[in-house]
Motif scaffolding. Structure first.
Motif, short mmCIF file in Angstrom:
data_model
loop_
_atom_site.label_atom_id
_atom_site.label_comp_id
_atom_site.label_asym_id
_atom_site.label_seq_id
_atom_site.Cartn_x
_atom_site.Cartn_y
_atom_site.Cartn_z
N GLU A 39 1.04 -1.07 -0.07
CA GLU A 39 -0.34 0.04 -0.02
C GLU A 39 0.42 1.06 0.10
N ASN A 40 2.06 1.36 -0.07
CA ASN A 40 2.87 1.95 0.18
C ASN A 40 3.10 2.95 1.14
N THR A 41 2.85 3.17 2.00
CA THR A 41 2.23 3.37 3.34
C THR A 41 2.33 2.62 4.46
N SER A 42 2.40 3.53 5.71
CA SER A 42 2.55 2.97 7.35
C SER A 42 1.13 2.59 7.42
N ILE A 43 1.15 1.33 8.63
CA ILE A 43 -0.61 0.49 9.08
C ILE A 43 -1.38 2.21 9.04
N LYS A 48 -5.65 5.85 9.67
CA LYS A 48 -5.92 7.31 9.03
C LYS A 48 -6.66 8.38 8.16
N THR A 49 -5.48 7.60 7.03
CA THR A 49 -6.39 8.42 5.83
C THR A 49 -7.52 7.00 5.29
N LYS A 50 -7.23 5.84 4.87
CA LYS A 50 -8.45 5.27 4.32
C LYS A 50 -9.58 4.49 5.47
N GLY A 51 -8.92 4.34 6.76
CA GLY A 51 -9.84 3.64 7.40
C GLY A 51 -9.57 2.58 7.88
N PRO A 121 0.69 2.44 18.50
CA PRO A 121 -0.45 2.64 18.24
C PRO A 121 -1.54 2.85 19.21
N LEU A 122 -2.18 0.98 19.69
CA LEU A 122 -3.10 1.26 19.71
C LEU A 122 -2.96 0.96 21.47
#
Length: 173
Positions: A39-43, A48-51, A121-122
């Motif tokens: 996905e070329n991004t962090s989890i 944050k961006t896609k839910g 983060p959790l």
């Protein structure tokens, strides 16, 4: 054969998985890292961006992709992966998959996770050991029914990495 390691965060899935892959001379993948790469991004940014719904759909899609490969693989799942959608059914219904629940007691999980909570983060918002202990207890109560569907459960309390590796390999022979 695809060897899948299941368990709560901090249970040692990635650490043990890398060593097991070395012993078995095969590849190791952490599902969260694989998703991040694809996905070329962090989890956390993906959430944050896609839910979460988008993330969970992608998680299942990539899990299917990995367990249907013909290459031998040790795969560490995210702590929540077995608990969503049909992910555990995908694992238990695939004859090419051997699943292990790395079961660590709540007090030992708390001890490991408290030191590194800023990186997770959790649990990063939990400031006391008592709060973390309660959080893990509630979370594991919800998740254990999924984790327990693994083919094998290995209790890892007070075991060295070498002992855990030996237990895993003994179940594979």
């Amino acid at each position: 054969m695809i060897i899948v390691l299941i368990g709560y965060m901090g249970s040692g899935k990635s650490t043990i998985g890398k060593e097991l892959a070395t012993v078995l001379n095969c590849s190791f993948l952490d599902l969260d890292d694989y998703i991040s790469d694809k996905e070329n991004t962090s989890i956390s940014n993906l959430f944050k961006t896609k839910g979460e719904i988008y993330f969970r759909k992608k998680e299942t899609e990539y899990l299917k992709e990995l367990i249907n490969t013909s290459e031998p693989l040790v795969l560490a799942l995210g702590g929540g992966t077995p608990c969503y959608g049909s992910n555990m059914d995908l694992l238990t219904g695939n004859t090419n998959v051997v699943s292990f629940y790395l079961k660590l007691s709540i007090p030992l999980l708390e001890k490991r996770l408290f030191k590194e909570r800023e990186k997770r983060p959790l649990i990063s918002h939990l400031n006391t050991e008592a709060d973390l202990l309660e959080f893990i207890g509630k979370h594991l109560f919800e998740r254990t029914q999924y984790y327990s569907k693994s083919q094998f459960t290995l209790k890892t309390d007070h075991k060295t990495q070498q002992e855990i590796l030996e237990d895993l390999v003994a179940h594979l022979v």
